[in-house]
Design a protein around this motif. Sequence first.
Motif, PDB file in Angstrom:
ATOM      1  N   TYR A 111     -10.395  11.258  11.819  1.00 19.30           N
ATOM      2  CA  TYR A 111      -9.863  12.511  12.335  1.00 19.30           C
ATOM      3  C   TYR A 111      -8.857  12.159  13.416  1.00 19.30           C
ATOM      4  O   TYR A 111      -9.216  11.566  14.431  1.00 19.30           O
ATOM      5  CB  TYR A 111     -11.024  13.330  12.913  1.00 19.30           C
ATOM      6  CG  TYR A 111     -10.835  14.813  12.911  1.00 19.30           C
ATOM      7  CD1 TYR A 111     -10.129  15.446  13.927  1.00 19.30           C
ATOM      8  CD2 TYR A 111     -11.389  15.600  11.915  1.00 19.30           C
ATOM      9  CE1 TYR A 111      -9.980  16.814  13.944  1.00 19.30           C
ATOM     10  CE2 TYR A 111     -11.251  16.976  11.916  1.00 19.30           C
ATOM     11  CZ  TYR A 111     -10.536  17.580  12.933  1.00 19.30           C
ATOM     12  OH  TYR A 111     -10.394  18.939  12.931  1.00 19.30           O
ATOM     13  N   ILE A 112      -7.585  12.496  13.224  1.00 21.77           N
ATOM     14  CA  ILE A 112      -6.519  12.171  14.172  1.00 21.77           C
ATOM     15  C   ILE A 112      -5.984  13.469  14.751  1.00 21.77           C
ATOM     16  O   ILE A 112      -5.542  14.355  14.015  1.00 21.77           O
ATOM     17  CB  ILE A 112      -5.390  11.373  13.508  1.00 21.77           C
ATOM     18  CG1 ILE A 112      -5.947  10.072  12.920  1.00 21.77           C
ATOM     19  CG2 ILE A 112      -4.264  11.088  14.497  1.00 21.77           C
ATOM     20  CD1 ILE A 112      -4.966   9.299  12.072  1.00 21.77           C
ATOM     21  N   ALA A 113      -6.026  13.592  16.075  1.00 22.30           N
ATOM     22  CA  ALA A 113      -5.646  14.843  16.727  1.00 22.30           C
ATOM     23  C   ALA A 113      -4.149  14.874  17.029  1.00 22.30           C
ATOM     24  O   ALA A 113      -3.558  13.882  17.439  1.00 22.30           O
ATOM     25  CB  ALA A 113      -6.443  15.016  18.017  1.00 22.30           C
ATOM     26  N   LYS A 114      -3.550  16.044  16.798  1.00 24.04           N
ATOM     27  CA  LYS A 114      -2.178  16.288  17.216  1.00 24.04           C
ATOM     28  C   LYS A 114      -2.177  16.816  18.648  1.00 24.04           C
ATOM     29  O   LYS A 114      -3.073  17.577  19.016  1.00 24.04           O
ATOM     30  CB  LYS A 114      -1.504  17.328  16.310  1.00 24.04           C
ATOM     31  CG  LYS A 114      -1.323  16.924  14.871  1.00 24.04           C
ATOM     32  CD  LYS A 114      -0.680  18.076  14.092  1.00 24.04           C
ATOM     33  CE  LYS A 114      -0.475  17.747  12.633  1.00 24.04           C
ATOM     34  NZ  LYS A 114       0.082  18.902  11.892  1.00 24.04           N
ATOM     35  N   PRO A 115      -1.164  16.474  19.443  1.00 26.84           N
ATOM     36  CA  PRO A 115      -0.092  15.507  19.160  1.00 26.84           C
ATOM     37  C   PRO A 115      -0.647  14.088  19.204  1.00 26.84           C
ATOM     38  O   PRO A 115      -1.573  13.804  19.962  1.00 26.84           O
ATOM     39  CB  PRO A 115       0.907  15.754  20.287  1.00 26.84           C
ATOM     40  CG  PRO A 115       0.077  16.263  21.420  1.00 26.84           C
ATOM     41  CD  PRO A 115      -1.039  17.062  20.785  1.00 26.84           C
ATOM     42  N   SER A 122       0.842  -1.195   0.000  1.00 26.29           N
ATOM     43  CA  SER A 122       0.000   0.000   0.000  1.00 26.29           C
ATOM     44  C   SER A 122       0.877   1.244   0.000  1.00 26.29           C
ATOM     45  O   SER A 122       1.976   1.265   0.561  1.00 26.29           O
ATOM     46  CB  SER A 122      -0.898   0.011   1.238  1.00 26.29           C
ATOM     47  OG  SER A 122      -1.802  -1.070   1.214  1.00 26.29           O
ATOM     48  N   LYS A 123       0.369   2.293  -0.623  1.00 28.56           N
ATOM     49  CA  LYS A 123       1.123   3.538  -0.732  1.00 28.56           C
ATOM     50  C   LYS A 123       0.306   4.684  -0.154  1.00 28.56           C
ATOM     51  O   LYS A 123      -0.863   4.857  -0.503  1.00 28.56           O
ATOM     52  CB  LYS A 123       1.483   3.816  -2.191  1.00 28.56           C
ATOM     53  CG  LYS A 123       2.491   4.937  -2.370  1.00 28.56           C
ATOM     54  CD  LYS A 123       2.974   5.009  -3.813  1.00 28.56           C
ATOM     55  CE  LYS A 123       4.042   6.078  -4.003  1.00 28.56           C
ATOM     56  NZ  LYS A 123       4.517   6.128  -5.408  1.00 28.56           N
ATOM     57  N   ILE A 124       0.930   5.462   0.738  1.00 24.25           N
ATOM     58  CA  ILE A 124       0.243   6.523   1.474  1.00 24.25           C
ATOM     59  C   ILE A 124       0.747   7.877   1.004  1.00 24.25           C
ATOM     60  O   ILE A 124       1.959   8.072   0.824  1.00 24.25           O
ATOM     61  CB  ILE A 124       0.505   6.392   2.992  1.00 24.25           C
ATOM     62  CG1 ILE A 124       0.322   4.945   3.462  1.00 24.25           C
ATOM     63  CG2 ILE A 124      -0.379   7.363   3.769  1.00 24.25           C
ATOM     64  CD1 ILE A 124      -1.042   4.371   3.226  1.00 24.25           C
ATOM     65  N   LEU A 125      -0.167   8.825   0.807  1.00 21.96           N
ATOM     66  CA  LEU A 125       0.197  10.205   0.536  1.00 21.96           C
ATOM     67  C   LEU A 125       0.115  10.988   1.840  1.00 21.96           C
ATOM     68  O   LEU A 125      -0.954  11.088   2.446  1.00 21.96           O
ATOM     69  CB  LEU A 125      -0.738  10.826  -0.500  1.00 21.96           C
ATOM     70  CG  LEU A 125      -0.493  12.315  -0.799  1.00 21.96           C
ATOM     71  CD1 LEU A 125       0.899  12.538  -1.382  1.00 21.96           C
ATOM     72  CD2 LEU A 125      -1.569  12.866  -1.736  1.00 21.96           C
ATOM     73  N   ILE A 126       1.246  11.521   2.289  1.00 17.63           N
ATOM     74  CA  ILE A 126       1.305  12.348   3.492  1.00 17.63           C
ATOM     75  C   ILE A 126       1.304  13.810   3.070  1.00 17.63           C
ATOM     76  O   ILE A 126       2.196  14.254   2.342  1.00 17.63           O
ATOM     77  CB  ILE A 126       2.570  12.046   4.320  1.00 17.63           C
ATOM     78  CG1 ILE A 126       2.577  10.589   4.785  1.00 17.63           C
ATOM     79  CG2 ILE A 126       2.679  12.993   5.513  1.00 17.63           C
ATOM     80  CD1 ILE A 126       3.891  10.156   5.434  1.00 17.63           C
ATOM     81  N   LEU A 168      -7.694  10.591   5.900  1.00 14.45           N
ATOM     82  CA  LEU A 168      -7.590  10.776   7.339  1.00 14.45           C
ATOM     83  C   LEU A 168      -7.031  12.160   7.606  1.00 14.45           C
ATOM     84  O   LEU A 168      -5.916  12.470   7.183  1.00 14.45           O
ATOM     85  CB  LEU A 168      -6.674   9.725   7.977  1.00 14.45           C
ATOM     86  CG  LEU A 168      -7.264   8.341   8.255  1.00 14.45           C
ATOM     87  CD1 LEU A 168      -7.747   7.667   6.980  1.00 14.45           C
ATOM     88  CD2 LEU A 168      -6.249   7.459   8.965  1.00 14.45           C
ATOM     89  N   MET A 169      -7.802  12.996   8.275  1.00 14.17           N
ATOM     90  CA  MET A 169      -7.340  14.337   8.607  1.00 14.17           C
ATOM     91  C   MET A 169      -6.504  14.292   9.879  1.00 14.17           C
ATOM     92  O   MET A 169      -6.907  13.683  10.882  1.00 14.17           O
ATOM     93  CB  MET A 169      -8.524  15.286   8.777  1.00 14.17           C
ATOM     94  CG  MET A 169      -9.191  15.660   7.464  1.00 14.17           C
ATOM     95  SD  MET A 169     -10.440  16.953   7.658  1.00 14.17           S
ATOM     96  CE  MET A 169     -10.696  17.419   5.933  1.00 14.17           C
ATOM     97  N   VAL A 170      -5.344  14.941   9.853  1.00 11.03           N
ATOM     98  CA  VAL A 170      -4.431  14.993  10.995  1.00 11.03           C
ATOM     99  C   VAL A 170      -4.259  16.459  11.364  1.00 11.03           C
ATOM    100  O   VAL A 170      -3.715  17.239  10.587  1.00 11.03           O
ATOM    101  CB  VAL A 170      -3.063  14.373  10.655  1.00 11.03           C
ATOM    102  CG1 VAL A 170      -2.172  14.349  11.891  1.00 11.03           C
ATOM    103  CG2 VAL A 170      -3.237  12.967  10.096  1.00 11.03           C
ATOM    104  N   THR A 171      -4.711  16.849  12.551  1.00  6.79           N
ATOM    105  CA  THR A 171      -4.734  18.279  12.864  1.00  6.79           C
ATOM    106  C   THR A 171      -4.789  18.542  14.358  1.00  6.79           C
ATOM    107  O   THR A 171      -5.227  17.692  15.136  1.00  6.79           O
ATOM    108  CB  THR A 171      -5.945  18.943  12.198  1.00  6.79           C
ATOM    109  OG1 THR A 171      -5.993  20.325  12.558  1.00  6.79           O
ATOM    110  CG2 THR A 171      -7.244  18.276  12.639  1.00  6.79           C
ATOM    111  N   LEU A 200      -3.972  13.781   5.723  1.00  4.50           N
ATOM    112  CA  LEU A 200      -4.149  15.172   5.306  1.00  4.50           C
ATOM    113  C   LEU A 200      -4.138  16.130   6.493  1.00  4.50           C
ATOM    114  O   LEU A 200      -5.049  16.113   7.331  1.00  4.50           O
ATOM    115  CB  LEU A 200      -5.469  15.297   4.540  1.00  4.50           C
ATOM    116  CG  LEU A 200      -5.883  16.677   4.037  1.00  4.50           C
ATOM    117  CD1 LEU A 200      -4.834  17.240   3.091  1.00  4.50           C
ATOM    118  CD2 LEU A 200      -7.241  16.588   3.344  1.00  4.50           C
ATOM    119  N   ASP A 201      -3.095  16.972   6.561  1.00 10.05           N
ATOM    120  CA  ASP A 201      -3.067  18.024   7.572  1.00 10.05           C
ATOM    121  C   ASP A 201      -4.058  19.113   7.173  1.00 10.05           C
ATOM    122  O   ASP A 201      -4.321  19.331   5.987  1.00 10.05           O
ATOM    123  CB  ASP A 201      -1.648  18.597   7.676  1.00 10.05           C
ATOM    124  CG  ASP A 201      -1.512  19.603   8.805  1.00 10.05           C
ATOM    125  OD1 ASP A 201      -2.217  19.455   9.825  1.00 10.05           O
ATOM    126  OD2 ASP A 201      -0.698  20.535   8.677  1.00 10.05           O
TER     127      ASP A 201
END
Length: 231
Positions: free
Chosen positions: A98-102, A2-6, A76-79, A51-52
Motif C-alpha cells: 500500500y503506497i500513500a499519495k503523495p 520486468s514489465k509493470i502495469l500502471i 501494489l495499491m497507490v492511493t 493500482l490506483d
Amino acid sequence: MSKILIVEDDSEIALLERDYLEIEGLESDVVSDGESAVSAALSGGYDLVLLDLMLPGLNGYDICRQIRDRVDVPILMVTARTDSVDKIRGLGLGADDYIAKPFDPAELVARVKAHLSRYARLTGSGGRQAEQEVIVVGDLQILPRSWKVYKGERELKMPNREFALLKFLAENPNIVFSKEQLFETIWGYDYVGDSATVTVHIGRIREKIEDNPSHPKIIETVWGAGYRLNR
C-alpha cells in the motif's frame, strides 16, 4: 526486463511513475480506467501491477477482487486513502503493498523493485530436489516448485503472499509462530505495514483450505501466541 502495469487516471502521476520506472530499466504500460485495467492484467503480460484506488468505472478494490485469484503477481495499491480500514480492505482482497499519495517517486521505484525481487526469489528454481517435492497436509498437496496447491483433485488459486505463508507453515509444522515472526519472515523488515496483515492473509487461506473456516483444523490459532499448522 520486468514489465509493470500502471493503473492510474491522473495522467501526470501516471507519466511520473512510468518515467521513474523506465529510468530504472523497468518497462511499463499505462491504463486509466477499470475495465481496461482488468483486461490488461488478465493478459498475463505483466510482472507487477501498480493500482490506483479511485478510478472511473471499476475502482481499485473491484479490480483487485476480479484479478487477484487469476493473476499471480504482486499488486501494489497507490492511493490517497490511508485510513487503516482502507489498507485492511485492500490487503484482504489480496494486495501485496500500500503506497500513500503523495509519494516519493524514488521510494515507489524501490518498493516495486523489492517486490519484484522477493517474488522472483519465492518463485525461483530450487533445483532437482525442489522440483520433486510435494508437501502433504491432510487432503492438501503443496507443490513449492510449481507454486500450486491442491485440495483433493481441485487446484486452489493462491496469490504469492498466501502461498508463501502457507508453504512456510507447512514446512515448519506443529510449531507456533507469532504474527510478528510470520510478518517478518514473509513480508520482511522493509515492508510498510504491521502484523495485522498476517491475520488477514490467514483468514483468506483458511477460506480455501479448511473444510469449515469458522472452526479451522489445519491452521490453528493459539490464543495469545500466534498460529500453528497441524500436520
